[in-house]
Design a protein around this motif. Structure first.
Motif, mmCIF file in Angstrom:
data_model
loop_
_atom_site.group_PDB
_atom_site.id
_atom_site.type_symbol
_atom_site.label_atom_id
_atom_site.label_comp_id
_atom_site.label_asym_id
_atom_site.label_seq_id
_atom_site.Cartn_x
_atom_site.Cartn_y
_atom_site.Cartn_z
ATOM 1 N N GLN A 24 0.825 -1.209 0.000
ATOM 2 C CA GLN A 24 0.000 0.000 0.000
ATOM 3 C C GLN A 24 0.861 1.261 0.000
ATOM 4 O O GLN A 24 0.572 2.215 -0.700
ATOM 5 C CB GLN A 24 -0.927 0.003 1.213
ATOM 6 C CG GLN A 24 -1.819 1.215 1.255
ATOM 7 C CD GLN A 24 -2.697 1.258 2.479
ATOM 8 O OE1 GLN A 24 -2.554 0.436 3.369
ATOM 9 N NE2 GLN A 24 -3.582 2.205 2.530
ATOM 10 N N SER A 27 2.615 1.671 -3.518
ATOM 11 C CA SER A 27 1.814 1.634 -4.741
ATOM 12 C C SER A 27 1.760 3.026 -5.361
ATOM 13 O O SER A 27 1.794 4.051 -4.675
ATOM 14 C CB SER A 27 0.407 1.124 -4.459
ATOM 15 O OG SER A 27 -0.327 2.070 -3.745
ATOM 16 N N LYS A 28 1.683 3.079 -6.672
ATOM 17 C CA LYS A 28 1.729 4.352 -7.385
ATOM 18 C C LYS A 28 0.482 5.200 -7.156
ATOM 19 O O LYS A 28 0.542 6.414 -7.224
ATOM 20 C CB LYS A 28 1.928 4.108 -8.874
ATOM 21 C CG LYS A 28 3.294 3.576 -9.180
ATOM 22 C CD LYS A 28 3.540 3.497 -10.653
ATOM 23 C CE LYS A 28 4.895 2.873 -10.869
ATOM 24 N NZ LYS A 28 5.678 3.564 -11.832
ATOM 25 N N LYS A 29 -0.648 4.572 -6.883
ATOM 26 C CA LYS A 29 -1.863 5.357 -6.704
ATOM 27 C C LYS A 29 -1.871 6.139 -5.390
ATOM 28 O O LYS A 29 -2.587 7.115 -5.260
ATOM 29 C CB LYS A 29 -3.109 4.473 -6.801
ATOM 30 C CG LYS A 29 -3.253 3.463 -5.709
ATOM 31 C CD LYS A 29 -4.512 2.644 -5.895
ATOM 32 C CE LYS A 29 -4.647 1.634 -4.790
ATOM 33 N NZ LYS A 29 -5.850 0.855 -4.938
ATOM 34 N N ASN A 30 -1.050 5.754 -4.417
ATOM 35 C CA ASN A 30 -0.977 6.476 -3.144
ATOM 36 C C ASN A 30 0.232 7.397 -3.066
ATOM 37 O O ASN A 30 0.440 8.041 -2.043
ATOM 38 C CB ASN A 30 -0.922 5.486 -1.981
ATOM 39 C CG ASN A 30 -2.223 4.763 -1.784
ATOM 40 O OD1 ASN A 30 -3.290 5.303 -2.052
ATOM 41 N ND2 ASN A 30 -2.157 3.531 -1.324
ATOM 42 N N LYS A 31 1.015 7.474 -4.119
ATOM 43 C CA LYS A 31 2.241 8.264 -4.091
ATOM 44 C C LYS A 31 1.959 9.733 -3.791
ATOM 45 O O LYS A 31 2.632 10.341 -2.966
ATOM 46 C CB LYS A 31 2.969 8.127 -5.419
ATOM 47 C CG LYS A 31 4.285 8.843 -5.455
ATOM 48 C CD LYS A 31 4.995 8.631 -6.770
ATOM 49 C CE LYS A 31 6.320 9.363 -6.747
ATOM 50 N NZ LYS A 31 7.051 9.195 -7.986
ATOM 51 N N ARG A 32 0.965 10.301 -4.438
ATOM 52 C CA ARG A 32 0.642 11.721 -4.263
ATOM 53 C C ARG A 32 0.267 12.018 -2.804
ATOM 54 O O ARG A 32 0.686 13.023 -2.235
ATOM 55 C CB ARG A 32 -0.511 12.085 -5.210
ATOM 56 C CG ARG A 32 -1.041 13.456 -5.037
ATOM 57 C CD ARG A 32 -0.221 14.439 -5.786
ATOM 58 N NE ARG A 32 -0.865 15.737 -5.684
ATOM 59 C CZ ARG A 32 -0.282 16.839 -6.006
ATOM 60 N NH1 ARG A 32 0.920 16.816 -6.490
ATOM 61 N NH2 ARG A 32 -0.895 17.973 -5.867
ATOM 62 N N ARG A 33 -0.513 11.136 -2.196
ATOM 63 C CA ARG A 33 -0.953 11.351 -0.812
ATOM 64 C C ARG A 33 0.226 11.357 0.152
ATOM 65 O O ARG A 33 0.312 12.211 1.043
ATOM 66 C CB ARG A 33 -1.953 10.266 -0.417
ATOM 67 C CG ARG A 33 -2.567 10.495 0.943
ATOM 68 C CD ARG A 33 -3.648 9.517 1.218
ATOM 69 N NE ARG A 33 -3.050 8.241 1.568
ATOM 70 C CZ ARG A 33 -3.738 7.193 1.976
ATOM 71 N NH1 ARG A 33 -5.042 7.248 2.014
ATOM 72 N NH2 ARG A 33 -3.142 6.090 2.301
#
Length: 63
Positions: A24, A27-33
């Motif tokens: 988690q 993962s690339k989808k949570n990088k910005r957060r």
């Protein structure tokens, strides 16, 4: 149930939880957060600096 079986199951469950957590976080989808969270320290410092500068300018204006 044997105590060693319970310990083994708990160890396995914690290992699986660790793997899920690592997945988690990276993962690339949570990088910005996570990047936003990492920069909160610097953002807070800028806001405090701006407030201090505004307060100093008000004090200088009253002199």
């Amino acid at each position: 149930m044997d105590i060693n079986l319970i310990r083994s199951l708990i160890t396995l469950a914690l290992f699986i939880l660790f793997i899920v957590l690592i997945y988690q976080v990276y993962s690339k989808k949570n990088k910005r957060r996570y990047e936003d969270a990492a920069n909160l320290v610097f953002k807070d410092g800028d806001e405090r600096s701006n407030k201090l500068n505004q307060a100093e300018s008000k004090v200088e204006d009253h002199d």
